[in-house]
Design a protein around this motif. Structure first.
Motif, PDB file in Angstrom:
ATOM      1  N   SER A 248       2.924   4.494  -5.440  1.00  8.44           N
ATOM      2  CA  SER A 248       1.979   5.603  -5.573  1.00  8.44           C
ATOM      3  C   SER A 248       0.547   5.079  -5.463  1.00  8.44           C
ATOM      4  N   GLU A 249      -0.362   5.963  -5.093  1.00 14.31           N
ATOM      5  CA  GLU A 249      -1.769   5.572  -4.953  1.00 14.31           C
ATOM      6  C   GLU A 249      -2.333   5.075  -6.277  1.00 14.31           C
ATOM      7  N   ARG A 250      -1.947   5.733  -7.373  1.00 12.78           N
ATOM      8  CA  ARG A 250      -2.440   5.330  -8.692  1.00 12.78           C
ATOM      9  C   ARG A 250      -1.936   3.932  -9.057  1.00 12.78           C
ATOM     10  N   ALA A 251      -0.653   3.650  -8.770  1.00 13.64           N
ATOM     11  CA  ALA A 251      -0.092   2.320  -9.069  1.00 13.64           C
ATOM     12  C   ALA A 251      -0.789   1.249  -8.236  1.00 13.64           C
ATOM     13  N   TRP A 252      -1.039   1.553  -6.948  1.00 17.70           N
ATOM     14  CA  TRP A 252      -1.683   0.557  -6.093  1.00 17.70           C
ATOM     15  C   TRP A 252      -3.110   0.262  -6.572  1.00 17.70           C
TER      16      TRP A 252
ATOM     17  N   ALA B 259       0.047  15.468 -12.166  1.00 22.30           N
ATOM     18  CA  ALA B 259      -1.115  15.301 -11.283  1.00 22.30           C
ATOM     19  C   ALA B 259      -1.645  13.885 -11.411  1.00 22.30           C
ATOM     20  N   ASP B 260      -2.184  13.383 -10.324  1.00 19.36           N
ATOM     21  CA  ASP B 260      -2.906  12.113 -10.351  1.00 19.36           C
ATOM     22  C   ASP B 260      -4.281  12.434 -10.917  1.00 19.36           C
TER      23      ASP B 260
ATOM     24  N   ARG C   7       0.833  -1.205   0.000  1.00 15.38           N
ATOM     25  CA  ARG C   7       0.000   0.000   0.000  1.00 15.38           C
ATOM     26  C   ARG C   7       0.868   1.255   0.000  1.00 15.38           C
ATOM     27  N   PRO C   8       0.312   2.383  -0.470  1.00 12.14           N
ATOM     28  CA  PRO C   8       1.047   3.641  -0.376  1.00 12.14           C
ATOM     29  C   PRO C   8       1.459   3.888   1.080  1.00 12.14           C
TER      30      PRO C   8
ATOM     31  N   SER D 119       5.691  15.142  -4.531  1.00 12.78           N
ATOM     32  CA  SER D 119       6.884  14.444  -4.065  1.00 12.78           C
ATOM     33  C   SER D 119       7.495  13.542  -5.120  1.00 12.78           C
ATOM     34  N   GLU D 120       6.845  13.430  -6.286  1.00 11.61           N
ATOM     35  CA  GLU D 120       7.324  12.522  -7.306  1.00 11.61           C
ATOM     36  C   GLU D 120       8.021  13.266  -8.434  1.00 11.61           C
TER      37      GLU D 120
END
Length: 322
Positions: free
Chosen positions: A80-84, A222-223, A75-76, A232-233
């Motif tokens: 990243s949240e998008r990858a998870w 942006a996500d 998990r993040p 941060s990325e």
């Protein structure tokens, strides 16, 4: 301790207790060994040690249980949240096909056979889903659940790539004209004329725009799914952090867009820190841009295109604008 049973001359059944499965039933590994009784005992001891290293001493995991555990551990902020979210989507589609398979005895052949229905159902996503499975099982090797990666040799179906659609200079002009009057027409215009990615566009803040120099600097993305900045990325590639020159008309439209945003009811204290496209402090949703593109293409009498296809614009037309 492994058990051996004589089945004939120099033929023994080797039985290894693996633990209890998710239904609490005892699970065993069985195979036939050819050789003497002493050789069978040695082989049984080696086999038991090898299998226990894969699954641990407590109980036998199946692939579905392992994938759930892997998701929980990744998990993040591990990813990243998008990858998870993508991993989670892939795992939900994998489990009905391979979730029942025992982890200790996985092979590429077993996976290939079990995933045949999934590959037929989702051929376009097969490579990405298999990639997620490969990532998870390589981690299983690192954690000591498997001695080697069973996805080596797994083959995904070939999918014919559709021809890339590139707008001609005349079609670009028609689309630019059709975009006028749409609320998010400027966003699509910048995608079309600069070749930046959708995430980069929606990650722009007013501090990235220099109207005097007529430039835009890409510093973040942006996500687009969750409407968040990825502060941060790093950008997608090292070359993604760059400064681009804008055509005079786009600069003028950005100035008008900024003045309109300044008259909004909610005015943040630091205007330069707000998104160029989006209300308040949140980036605009990706669906708003996509809908605008679909409507403008229809208005211009052009075939449907993906937002990403706008990156492959005519270089000839771009050079004429700069």
């Amino acid at each position: 301790m492994a058990e051996i049973r004589r089945k004939g001359p120099n033929r023994y059944l080797v039985i290894v207790f693996l633990g209890r499965g998710p239904d609490s039933k005892r699970q065993y590994h069985r195979e036939i060994f050819h050789g003497s009784r002493s050789e069978a005992r040695l082989y049984a001891a080696e086999l038991e040690a090898r299998l226990k290293r894969r699954t641990g001493p407590c109980r036998a995991l199946n692939l579905g249980e392992y994938l759930d555990m892997w998701l929980e551990r990744t998990r993040p902020p591990a990813v990243s949240e998008r990858a998870w979210q993508t991993y989670e989507w892939h795992v939900r589609r994998l489990k009905p096909h391979v979730g029942h398979l025992p982890l200790y005895n996985l092979t590429a052949g077993v996976l290939q056979e079990s995933m045949a229905g999934l590959f037929k159902e989702l051929p376009a996503s097969a490579r990405k889903i298999a990639g997620t499975l490969r990532t998870a099982l390589r981690q299983a090797v690192a954690w000591g659940y498997l001695p080697s990666d069973p996805t080596v040799g797994l083959r995904t179906p070939k999918v014919r790539r559709r021809a890339r659609r590139v707008l001609t200079p005349g079609e670009v002009d028609r689309l630019l004209e059709a975009l006028k009057g749409y609320r998010h027409g400027l966003a699509v215009r910048m995608l079309l004329l600069t070749g930046i990615r959708l995430g980069e566009l929606l990650g722009l803040k007013w501090s990235d725009i220099d109207p005097k120099k007529g430039t835009v600097t890409i510093r973040r993305s942006a996500d687009t799914r969750n409407r968040k900045f990825k502060e941060s990325e790093e950008p997608k590639t090292p070359a993604a952090r760059r400064t681009l020159t804008l055509d005079p008309e786009t600069v003028r439209m950005l100035e008008e867009h900024r003045k309109a945003a300044a008259k909004a009811k909610v005015s943040p204290l630091r205007r330069d820190d707000t998104p160029v496209f989006g209300p308040g402090h949140r980036p605009l949703g990706e669906d708003s841009v996509r809908r605008t593109l679909v409507r403008a293409l229809k208005k211009a009498g052009l075939p449907r295109m993906r937002v990403h296809d706008l990156r492959h614009r005519s270089e000839e037309h771009t050079s004429e604008l700069q």
